[in-house]
Write a protein that holds these residues in place. Structure first.
Motif, PDB file in Angstrom:
ATOM      1  N   UNK A  65       0.832  -1.210   0.000  1.00  0.00           N
ATOM      2  CA  UNK A  65       0.000   0.000   0.000  1.00  0.00           C
ATOM      3  C   UNK A  65       0.863   1.256   0.000  1.00  0.00           C
ATOM      4  N   UNK A  66       1.932   1.233   0.781  1.00  0.00           N
ATOM      5  CA  UNK A  66       2.824   2.392   0.844  1.00  0.00           C
ATOM      6  C   UNK A  66       3.470   2.642  -0.514  1.00  0.00           C
ATOM      7  N   UNK A  67       3.987   1.576  -1.127  1.00  0.00           N
ATOM      8  CA  UNK A  67       4.614   1.719  -2.442  1.00  0.00           C
ATOM      9  C   UNK A  67       3.613   2.273  -3.459  1.00  0.00           C
ATOM     10  N   UNK A  68       2.396   1.743  -3.438  1.00  0.00           N
ATOM     11  CA  UNK A  68       1.376   2.212  -4.381  1.00  0.00           C
ATOM     12  C   UNK A  68       1.029   3.678  -4.128  1.00  0.00           C
ATOM     13  N   UNK A 125       2.879   5.969  -3.106  1.00  0.00           N
ATOM     14  CA  UNK A 125       3.946   6.810  -3.651  1.00  0.00           C
ATOM     15  C   UNK A 125       3.835   6.866  -5.171  1.00  0.00           C
ATOM     16  N   UNK A 126       3.814   5.698  -5.790  1.00  0.00           N
ATOM     17  CA  UNK A 126       3.878   5.616  -7.250  1.00  0.00           C
ATOM     18  C   UNK A 126       2.655   6.206  -7.943  1.00  0.00           C
ATOM     19  N   UNK A 127       1.491   5.994  -7.382  1.00  0.00           N
ATOM     20  CA  UNK A 127       0.254   6.383  -8.068  1.00  0.00           C
ATOM     21  C   UNK A 127      -0.138   7.837  -7.834  1.00  0.00           C
ATOM     22  N   UNK A 128       0.623   8.556  -7.021  1.00  0.00           N
ATOM     23  CA  UNK A 128       0.279   9.942  -6.698  1.00  0.00           C
ATOM     24  C   UNK A 128       0.891  10.881  -7.740  1.00  0.00           C
ATOM     25  N   UNK A 131       7.585  15.126  -6.459  1.00  0.00           N
ATOM     26  CA  UNK A 131       8.757  14.669  -5.715  1.00  0.00           C
ATOM     27  C   UNK A 131       8.634  13.198  -5.301  1.00  0.00           C
ATOM     28  N   UNK A 132       7.927  12.413  -6.097  1.00  0.00           N
ATOM     29  CA  UNK A 132       7.745  10.997  -5.735  1.00  0.00           C
ATOM     30  C   UNK A 132       9.092  10.303  -5.596  1.00  0.00           C
ATOM     31  N   UNK A 133       9.230   9.518  -4.543  1.00  0.00           N
ATOM     32  CA  UNK A 133      10.469   8.797  -4.271  1.00  0.00           C
ATOM     33  C   UNK A 133      10.301   7.354  -4.747  1.00  0.00           C
ATOM     34  N   UNK A 134      10.581   7.145  -6.029  1.00  0.00           N
ATOM     35  CA  UNK A 134      10.399   5.812  -6.604  1.00  0.00           C
ATOM     36  C   UNK A 134      11.362   4.804  -5.989  1.00  0.00           C
TER      37      UNK A 134
END
Length: 135
Positions: free
Chosen positions: A43-46, A48-51, A56-59
């Motif tokens: 959920x955390x990874x998603x 980040x990525x989907x926002x 400033x997303x931290x891929x």
């Protein structure tokens, strides 16, 4: 515990969107507090990525969360593969992200999951087509 986690993720998102350096520290603390909770890590990874509104997303952090989750589930967990697909696609490696989304469809455990991942594939294909037509 879940509400506290959600609040910390929200705090992380606000700091990250503002380009605040504290976001990295909060993100690291989140990874630590999630431990081996594959659901939370995904959920955390998603988140980040989907926002897409966050410049400033931290891929790298999203990928790290997915790496931690995959240590427990293996690399063929359809949900995590689909999140990795979004992360890779949004980070600019669109062809690779699309390939991963197609793999998630193949790995889907049921029709509902398969339908969800097929939507990811259609959205990615549409965005790729629009990008190529814009050239």
């Amino acid at each position: 515990k879940r509400d506290e986690l959600r609040a910390t993720i929200d705090e992380y998102q606000k700091l990250s969107a503002a380009g605040d350096e504290k976001a990295k520290k909060v993100g690291r603390e989140l990874l630590k507090s999630m431990g081996e909770d594959t659901e939370a890590l995904g959920q955390f990874a998603f988140s980040i990525a989907a926002n897409g509104r966050n410049e400033h997303r931290d891929f790298a952090l999203a990928n790290e969360a997915l790496d931690l989750a995959e240590k427990k589930t293996g690399k063929n967990d359809a949900r995590l593969v689909s999140i990795r697909a979004v992360t890779v696609f949004e980070s600019g490696k669109q062809e690779d992200g699309l390939a991963l989304a197609k793999k998630a469809v193949e790995l889907a455990k049921d029709e509902q999951q398969r339908a969800s991942y097929e939507r990811y594939v259609r959205v990615m294909e549409t965005r790729l087509q629009a990008k190529s037509e814009a050239k």
